[in-house]
Design a protein around this motif. Structure first.
Motif, PDB file in Angstrom:
ATOM      1  N   THR A 320       0.823  -1.209   0.000  1.00 20.84           N
ATOM      2  CA  THR A 320       0.000   0.000   0.000  1.00 20.84           C
ATOM      3  C   THR A 320       0.859   1.261   0.000  1.00 20.84           C
ATOM      4  O   THR A 320       0.558   2.238  -0.703  1.00 20.84           O
ATOM      5  N   ARG A 321       1.937   1.242   0.764  1.00 18.89           N
ATOM      6  CA  ARG A 321       2.787   2.429   0.854  1.00 18.89           C
ATOM      7  C   ARG A 321       3.386   2.808  -0.498  1.00 18.89           C
ATOM      8  O   ARG A 321       3.576   3.991  -0.790  1.00 18.89           O
ATOM      9  N   ASP A 322       3.693   1.821  -1.341  1.00 25.64           N
ATOM     10  CA  ASP A 322       4.238   2.122  -2.671  1.00 25.64           C
ATOM     11  C   ASP A 322       3.267   2.984  -3.465  1.00 25.64           C
ATOM     12  O   ASP A 322       3.665   3.934  -4.153  1.00 25.64           O
ATOM     13  N   PHE A 323       1.996   2.675  -3.371  1.00 24.46           N
ATOM     14  CA  PHE A 323       0.982   3.445  -4.095  1.00 24.46           C
ATOM     15  C   PHE A 323       0.720   4.791  -3.421  1.00 24.46           C
ATOM     16  O   PHE A 323       0.473   5.790  -4.093  1.00 24.46           O
ATOM     17  N   GLU A 324       0.788   4.808  -2.101  1.00 28.38           N
ATOM     18  CA  GLU A 324       0.588   6.067  -1.385  1.00 28.38           C
ATOM     19  C   GLU A 324       1.707   7.060  -1.696  1.00 28.38           C
ATOM     20  O   GLU A 324       1.472   8.274  -1.779  1.00 28.38           O
ATOM     21  N   MET A 325       2.914   6.553  -1.885  1.00 25.84           N
ATOM     22  CA  MET A 325       4.070   7.414  -2.134  1.00 25.84           C
ATOM     23  C   MET A 325       4.202   7.815  -3.601  1.00 25.84           C
ATOM     24  O   MET A 325       4.979   8.709  -3.928  1.00 25.84           O
ATOM     25  N   GLU A 326       3.451   7.166  -4.475  1.00 27.08           N
ATOM     26  CA  GLU A 326       3.572   7.445  -5.910  1.00 27.08           C
ATOM     27  C   GLU A 326       2.800   8.716  -6.261  1.00 27.08           C
ATOM     28  O   GLU A 326       1.573   8.779  -6.159  1.00 27.08           O
ATOM     29  N   LYS A 327       3.534   9.738  -6.687  1.00 26.14           N
ATOM     30  CA  LYS A 327       2.916  11.011  -7.055  1.00 26.14           C
ATOM     31  C   LYS A 327       2.434  10.959  -8.507  1.00 26.14           C
ATOM     32  O   LYS A 327       3.146  10.488  -9.394  1.00 26.14           O
ATOM     33  N   VAL A 328       1.220  11.459  -8.722  1.00 23.76           N
ATOM     34  CA  VAL A 328       0.608  11.428 -10.045  1.00 23.76           C
ATOM     35  C   VAL A 328      -0.017  12.785 -10.342  1.00 23.76           C
ATOM     36  O   VAL A 328      -0.186  13.625  -9.446  1.00 23.76           O
ATOM     37  N   PHE A 329      -0.367  12.997 -11.613  1.00 23.99           N
ATOM     38  CA  PHE A 329      -1.080  14.214 -11.970  1.00 23.99           C
ATOM     39  C   PHE A 329      -2.508  14.135 -11.430  1.00 23.99           C
ATOM     40  O   PHE A 329      -3.044  13.045 -11.192  1.00 23.99           O
ATOM     41  N   GLU A 330      -3.136  15.267 -11.249  1.00 26.81           N
ATOM     42  CA  GLU A 330      -4.507  15.286 -10.744  1.00 26.81           C
ATOM     43  C   GLU A 330      -5.474  15.323 -11.920  1.00 26.81           C
ATOM     44  O   GLU A 330      -5.596  16.342 -12.610  1.00 26.81           O
ATOM     45  N   PRO A 331      -6.174  14.215 -12.179  1.00 27.86           N
ATOM     46  CA  PRO A 331      -7.093  14.179 -13.323  1.00 27.86           C
ATOM     47  C   PRO A 331      -8.380  14.941 -13.029  1.00 27.86           C
ATOM     48  O   PRO A 331      -8.820  15.042 -11.885  1.00 27.86           O
ATOM     49  N   ASN A 332      -8.957  15.476 -14.082  1.00 24.32           N
ATOM     50  CA  ASN A 332     -10.249  16.144 -13.973  1.00 24.32           C
ATOM     51  C   ASN A 332     -11.354  15.097 -14.111  1.00 24.32           C
ATOM     52  O   ASN A 332     -11.347  14.279 -15.038  1.00 24.32           O
ATOM     53  N   LEU A 333     -12.320  15.109 -13.190  1.00 24.81           N
ATOM     54  CA  LEU A 333     -13.371  14.096 -13.194  1.00 24.81           C
ATOM     55  C   LEU A 333     -14.177  14.136 -14.494  1.00 24.81           C
ATOM     56  O   LEU A 333     -14.515  13.085 -15.057  1.00 24.81           O
ATOM     57  N   LYS A 334     -14.483  15.346 -15.012  1.00 20.20           N
ATOM     58  CA  LYS A 334     -15.254  15.437 -16.253  1.00 20.20           C
ATOM     59  C   LYS A 334     -14.481  14.813 -17.415  1.00 20.20           C
ATOM     60  O   LYS A 334     -15.064  14.111 -18.256  1.00 20.20           O
ATOM     61  N   ASP A 335     -13.168  15.049 -17.455  1.00 23.32           N
ATOM     62  CA  ASP A 335     -12.345  14.434 -18.503  1.00 23.32           C
ATOM     63  C   ASP A 335     -12.340  12.912 -18.360  1.00 23.32           C
ATOM     64  O   ASP A 335     -12.370  12.185 -19.360  1.00 23.32           O
ATOM     65  N   ALA A 336     -12.296  12.439 -17.115  1.00 19.33           N
ATOM     66  CA  ALA A 336     -12.290  10.992 -16.873  1.00 19.33           C
ATOM     67  C   ALA A 336     -13.590  10.358 -17.347  1.00 19.33           C
ATOM     68  O   ALA A 336     -13.593   9.259 -17.935  1.00 19.33           O
ATOM     69  N   ILE A 337     -14.704  11.027 -17.118  1.00 17.20           N
ATOM     70  CA  ILE A 337     -15.995  10.504 -17.550  1.00 17.20           C
ATOM     71  C   ILE A 337     -16.095  10.502 -19.070  1.00 17.20           C
ATOM     72  O   ILE A 337     -16.593   9.547 -19.680  1.00 17.20           O
ATOM     73  N   LEU A 338     -15.613  11.569 -19.714  1.00 20.12           N
ATOM     74  CA  LEU A 338     -15.613  11.617 -21.173  1.00 20.12           C
ATOM     75  C   LEU A 338     -14.690  10.541 -21.752  1.00 20.12           C
ATOM     76  O   LEU A 338     -15.008   9.905 -22.773  1.00 20.12           O
TER      77      LEU A 338
END
Length: 374
Positions: A320-338
């Motif tokens: 779990t810590r590997d994923f918690e420490m992994e920094k990612v871009f912040e996606p827009n929910l509307k873009d994700a739905i499209l």
């Protein structure tokens, strides 16, 4: 002897051609999946003159069966001539107008042949399925036209499977391209944690010695069930309702993303049908209504990034810590739905192709089984 069955020894002969003139340097081995594969041996500075030459159309097999579990390593060489360790036995069909080599390879591909070879193996230190035992194998030998007809039918199925797999590869590449265009083209900064977007959920295994927990109708996903397809539609193990109620896994819905975190780490699969999961994986779900196919593509991108940063190193495990420490871009929910709407038809086709592939594999297995009854 069964009617219409013949001894294999009537049709094959051993071949012992050595690489004395060192004209062949293409070194291969034979896998338990019954294919020639690149050898893992380091041949730098090795005298290759005693290695056996295998010519196109010849067979090779490893007579030692004790190290291979229930399968025997045997294959037909369809590619260019190669050399192989002298521990292998090389042989060929004597009269190809009586026994077709491809037909014989189909016979060897049957699980029943593996079980026979393992049963007939002998030896105290190493169990051997030797040449004499191979020659005693009984097999049906219909007319050469019938043999070739069976081979063509099998090959047609194989070609259809490969076509569908290539289509699926192309479709998943298209989804990757769409994901890049929507989310990555402007090089967004990595500012949040992966687990701010995706929830990690666990699995578990009920007691393996409790018969009432197993062999039911509920699919039970483990890392062994990763396949060529993005979708998993069948598993090696199955639970009963009682088994599901006595393990830590819930029944995950279709389109849930699974990621393997032990064993072969970092592989992804989408549930094609409802299934439970063991503790060697995480099940992923989007937080704040991020949709399922976005979660799969997003995780696919993040896992690839993690592997790239590891500079070729192999993950021993993911926690779990590997994923918690992994920094990612912040996606827009509307873009994700499209994005979800755009790729849903593609994934629907991938799933349909995966189901067809499984039907074709079942047909292949049925055809191999029928060989025993001819």
């Amino acid at each position: 002897m069964k009617e219409r069955y013949r001894l294999l020894g009537d049709f094959i002969q051993p071949v012992d051609e050595r690489n004395k003139e060192l004209k062949v340097d293409y070194l291969l081995g034979v896998s338990i999946s019954k294919q020639f594969i690149p050898s893992i041996a380091n041949i730098v500075g090795t005298d290759l003159s005693n290695y056996k030459i295998v010519r196109t159309g010849q067979f090779a097999y490893g007579p030692v069966t004790s190290r291979n579990g229930e399968k025997i390593s045997i294959a037909l060489l369809r590619d260019k001539d190669c050399i192989i360790s002298s521990s292998y036995t090389v042989f060929e069909v004597v009269n190809k107008n009586e026994l077709d080599s491809e037909y014989l390879m189909l016979w060897f591909s049957r699980p029943e042949f593996d079980r026979y070879a393992r049963y007939m193996s002998h030896g105290s230190v190493r169990e051997i399925f030797d040449w004499d035992e191979l020659c005693k194998v009984e097999l049906p030998v219909p007319s050469i036209d019938k043999q070739r007809s069976i081979v063509r039918a099998y090959q047609n199925i194989t070609e259809r499977i490969e076509l569908k797999r290539r289509i699926n590869d192309n479709l998943i590449d298209i989804t990757d391209t769409i994901f890049f265009k929507v989310f990555l083209e402007n090089n967004p900064a990595a500012t949040i944690s992966f687990t701010d977007i995706v929830q990690l959920m666990g699995g578990g295994t009920p007691k393996t010695d409790e018969d009432s927990f197993w062999n039911g109708k509920i699919l039970f996903f483990t890392p062994k069930d990763i396949s060529h397809s993005p979708f998993c539609i069948g598993t090696e193990k199955h639970l009963t309702n009682e088994g599901l109620n006595n393990c830590s896994s819930r029944l995950y819905p279709p389109y849930t993303t699974f990621v393997t975190c032990r064993g072969t780490v970092g592989n992804l699969a989408l549930a094609g049908v409802p299934m439970a999961m063991n503790q060697s994986c995480y099940a992923l779900k989007g937080k704040n209504d991020f949709p399922a196919l976005f979660v799969f593509s997003f995780t696919r991108y993040v896992i690839a990034t993690m592997k790239k940063k590891a500079s070729g190193a192999v993950f021993s495990a993911l926690v779990t810590r590997d994923f918690e420490m992994e920094k990612v871009f912040e996606p827009n929910l509307k873009d994700a739905i499209l994005f979800e709407k755009r790729v849903k038809p593609l994934f629907t086709q991938i799933l349909a192709n995966t189901n067809e592939i499984q039907q074709l594999l079942d047909l292949q297995n049925a055809l191999l089984t029928l060989l025993s009854s001819r």
